[in-house]
Design a protein around this motif. Structure first.
Motif, PDB file in Angstrom:
ATOM      1  N   ASP A 237       0.846  -1.188   0.000  1.00  0.00           N
ATOM      2  CA  ASP A 237       0.000   0.000   0.000  1.00  0.00           C
ATOM      3  C   ASP A 237       0.887   1.245   0.000  1.00  0.00           C
ATOM      4  N   GLU A 238       0.277   2.397   0.002  1.00  0.00           N
ATOM      5  CA  GLU A 238       1.019   3.662  -0.136  1.00  0.00           C
ATOM      6  C   GLU A 238       2.018   3.887   0.995  1.00  0.00           C
ATOM      7  N   THR A 239       1.756   3.328   2.161  1.00  0.00           N
ATOM      8  CA  THR A 239       2.659   3.530   3.292  1.00  0.00           C
ATOM      9  C   THR A 239       3.782   2.509   3.343  1.00  0.00           C
ATOM     10  N   GLY A 240       3.746   1.514   2.434  1.00  0.00           N
ATOM     11  CA  GLY A 240       4.810   0.520   2.378  1.00  0.00           C
ATOM     12  C   GLY A 240       4.500  -0.790   3.058  1.00  0.00           C
ATOM     13  N   ASN A 241       3.300  -0.924   3.637  1.00  0.00           N
ATOM     14  CA  ASN A 241       2.920  -2.221   4.199  1.00  0.00           C
ATOM     15  C   ASN A 241       2.922  -3.269   3.091  1.00  0.00           C
ATOM     16  N   LEU A 242       3.497  -4.430   3.359  1.00  0.00           N
ATOM     17  CA  LEU A 242       3.667  -5.448   2.328  1.00  0.00           C
ATOM     18  C   LEU A 242       2.930  -6.737   2.661  1.00  0.00           C
ATOM     19  N   ILE A 243       2.435  -7.379   1.610  1.00  0.00           N
ATOM     20  CA  ILE A 243       1.994  -8.767   1.690  1.00  0.00           C
ATOM     21  C   ILE A 243       2.948  -9.588   0.843  1.00  0.00           C
ATOM     22  N   ILE A 244       3.593 -10.564   1.486  1.00  0.00           N
ATOM     23  CA  ILE A 244       4.484 -11.482   0.782  1.00  0.00           C
ATOM     24  C   ILE A 244       3.909 -12.874   0.977  1.00  0.00           C
ATOM     25  N   ASN A 245       3.584 -13.515  -0.103  1.00  0.00           N
ATOM     26  CA  ASN A 245       2.864 -14.781  -0.032  1.00  0.00           C
ATOM     27  C   ASN A 245       3.783 -16.002   0.056  1.00  0.00           C
ATOM     28  N   GLY A 246       3.351 -16.975   0.862  1.00  0.00           N
ATOM     29  CA  GLY A 246       3.951 -18.298   0.883  1.00  0.00           C
ATOM     30  C   GLY A 246       5.460 -18.327   0.982  1.00  0.00           C
ATOM     31  N   SER A 247       6.068 -19.181   0.161  1.00  0.00           N
ATOM     32  CA  SER A 247       7.514 -19.380   0.220  1.00  0.00           C
ATOM     33  C   SER A 247       8.298 -18.184  -0.296  1.00  0.00           C
ATOM     34  N   SER A 248       7.617 -17.221  -0.933  1.00  0.00           N
ATOM     35  CA  SER A 248       8.302 -16.001  -1.366  1.00  0.00           C
ATOM     36  C   SER A 248       8.809 -15.181  -0.191  1.00  0.00           C
ATOM     37  N   ARG A 249       8.325 -15.501   0.991  1.00  0.00           N
ATOM     38  CA  ARG A 249       8.798 -14.753   2.167  1.00  0.00           C
ATOM     39  C   ARG A 249      10.284 -15.004   2.401  1.00  0.00           C
ATOM     40  N   ASN A 250      10.726 -16.242   2.215  1.00  0.00           N
ATOM     41  CA  ASN A 250      12.121 -16.665   2.402  1.00  0.00           C
ATOM     42  C   ASN A 250      13.007 -15.616   3.079  1.00  0.00           C
ATOM     43  N   PHE A 251      13.958 -15.049   2.340  1.00  0.00           N
ATOM     44  CA  PHE A 251      14.876 -14.069   2.922  1.00  0.00           C
ATOM     45  C   PHE A 251      14.343 -12.639   2.858  1.00  0.00           C
ATOM     46  N   ASN A 252      13.236 -12.433   2.157  1.00  0.00           N
ATOM     47  CA  ASN A 252      12.721 -11.079   1.989  1.00  0.00           C
ATOM     48  C   ASN A 252      12.313 -10.431   3.302  1.00  0.00           C
ATOM     49  N   VAL A 253      11.746 -11.212   4.205  1.00  0.00           N
ATOM     50  CA  VAL A 253      11.245 -10.648   5.462  1.00  0.00           C
ATOM     51  C   VAL A 253      12.398 -10.169   6.349  1.00  0.00           C
ATOM     52  N   VAL A 254      13.396 -11.012   6.570  1.00  0.00           N
ATOM     53  CA  VAL A 254      14.495 -10.601   7.453  1.00  0.00           C
ATOM     54  C   VAL A 254      15.342  -9.503   6.823  1.00  0.00           C
ATOM     55  N   MET A 255      15.501  -9.537   5.514  1.00  0.00           N
ATOM     56  CA  MET A 255      16.301  -8.496   4.861  1.00  0.00           C
ATOM     57  C   MET A 255      15.651  -7.127   4.961  1.00  0.00           C
ATOM     58  N   ALA A 256      14.330  -7.085   5.024  1.00  0.00           N
ATOM     59  CA  ALA A 256      13.624  -5.798   5.130  1.00  0.00           C
ATOM     60  C   ALA A 256      13.991  -5.048   6.401  1.00  0.00           C
ATOM     61  N   THR A 257      14.445  -5.761   7.417  1.00  0.00           N
ATOM     62  CA  THR A 257      14.762  -5.124   8.700  1.00  0.00           C
ATOM     63  C   THR A 257      16.233  -4.778   8.852  1.00  0.00           C
ATOM     64  N   ALA A 258      17.084  -5.244   7.933  1.00  0.00           N
ATOM     65  CA  ALA A 258      18.526  -5.232   8.194  1.00  0.00           C
ATOM     66  C   ALA A 258      19.324  -4.319   7.262  1.00  0.00           C
ATOM     67  N   ALA A 259      18.665  -3.369   6.609  1.00  0.00           N
ATOM     68  CA  ALA A 259      19.379  -2.454   5.711  1.00  0.00           C
ATOM     69  C   ALA A 259      18.946  -1.012   5.968  1.00  0.00           C
ATOM     70  N   ASP A 260      19.832  -0.095   5.629  1.00  0.00           N
ATOM     71  CA  ASP A 260      19.543   1.330   5.829  1.00  0.00           C
ATOM     72  C   ASP A 260      18.509   1.852   4.836  1.00  0.00           C
ATOM     73  N   TYR A 261      18.485   1.276   3.644  1.00  0.00           N
ATOM     74  CA  TYR A 261      17.600   1.729   2.561  1.00  0.00           C
ATOM     75  C   TYR A 261      16.982   0.494   1.939  1.00  0.00           C
ATOM     76  N   VAL A 262      15.656   0.362   2.059  1.00  0.00           N
ATOM     77  CA  VAL A 262      14.962  -0.848   1.625  1.00  0.00           C
ATOM     78  C   VAL A 262      13.961  -0.505   0.519  1.00  0.00           C
ATOM     79  N   VAL A 263      14.106  -1.215  -0.598  1.00  0.00           N
ATOM     80  CA  VAL A 263      13.195  -1.023  -1.731  1.00  0.00           C
ATOM     81  C   VAL A 263      12.438  -2.321  -1.975  1.00  0.00           C
ATOM     82  N   ALA A 264      11.118  -2.218  -2.068  1.00  0.00           N
ATOM     83  CA  ALA A 264      10.286  -3.382  -2.331  1.00  0.00           C
ATOM     84  C   ALA A 264       9.759  -3.331  -3.758  1.00  0.00           C
ATOM     85  N   GLU A 265      10.023  -4.384  -4.503  1.00  0.00           N
ATOM     86  CA  GLU A 265       9.435  -4.551  -5.834  1.00  0.00           C
ATOM     87  C   GLU A 265       8.119  -5.306  -5.663  1.00  0.00           C
ATOM     88  N   VAL A 266       7.029  -4.765  -6.199  1.00  0.00           N
ATOM     89  CA  VAL A 266       5.720  -5.354  -5.942  1.00  0.00           C
ATOM     90  C   VAL A 266       4.936  -5.550  -7.237  1.00  0.00           C
TER      91      VAL A 266
END
Length: 218
Positions: free
Chosen positions: A160-189
């Protein structure tokens, strides 16, 4: 604040010497558009890449590794990317391998602000070389240090506009932890909606972690 931008604009933040986390497990949850933009519209070099597997020949991360702009690689599996294997053998890039769960925990520790992770995985193997051992309750553990990055490129199905994400099923893999561990995070949706259109109970990654959003096709 409008977080939606183009892939080309998103990668302008990357600079020489940066460490970049790239989400995905092979093609599952891989931010292909962002990596392509980094490869084709950015000249940043001397990069470090943190990725579960560095992809396959069909993915853009393979071309990024092959470009000569990556000098350090942290991964758990490289068998599907012969170029990463070649760099490991020749020493043209520093390639460091970790057990898969250990790599995920190192990233999680970086995002959580922890000083490290204690794990018995790798004891008595080459994994323990150069690492500190700590004995607790008559059992030995390896101290694995946290991993953080300047930039993280991750993949989600919906934002959504504020950056809340839905990541489905096995696509979560490393995406979830990486979102918390960088200074600048870009989500491709794949899908972009207005604030309030995602049920809070369905949010996989809260928008507070996401700096920019790139919609596929945008």
């Amino acid at each position: 604040m409008n977080k939606l931008i183009s892939a080309g604009e998103a990668v302008k933040k990357v600079k020489d010497g940066d460490t970049i986390m790239i989400g995905g497990f092979l093609a599952g949850g891989h931010p292909e558009k962002l990596v392509n933009a980094l490869l084709n519209t950015s000249t940043a070099s001397d990069l470090a890449i943190i990725s579960n597997d560095t992809g396959t020949k069909e993915l853009s991360i393979y071309q990024l590794i092959k470009s000569g702009r990556v000098k350090r690689i942290f991964a758990s599996y490289i068998g599907s990317n012969p170029e990463t294997g070649r760099l490991l053998m020749t020493g043209e890039a520093k390639v460091q391998l970790f057990p898969q769960g250990t790599l995920a925990e190192k990233i999680r520790a970086g995002g959580a602000g922890l000083g490290g992770v204690l794990t018995p995985v790798g004891l008595g193997t080459v994994v323990e070389e150069g690492k500190r051992k700590i004995e607790i309750g008559e059992k030995n553990y390896l101290l694995e240090m946290p991993l953080k990055a300047n930039v993280a490129f991750i993949k989600a199905q919906k934002a959504d506009e504020t950056g809340n994400l839905i990541i489905n099923g096995s696509s979560r893999n490393f995406n979830v932890v990486m979102a918390t561990a960088a200074d600048y995070v870009v989500a491709e949706v794949d899908e972009y909606v207005k604030a309030g259109e995602i049920d809070p109970n369905d949010v996989t990654v809260p928008g507070i972690f996401i700096d920019k959003i790139v919609k596929v096709g945008h």
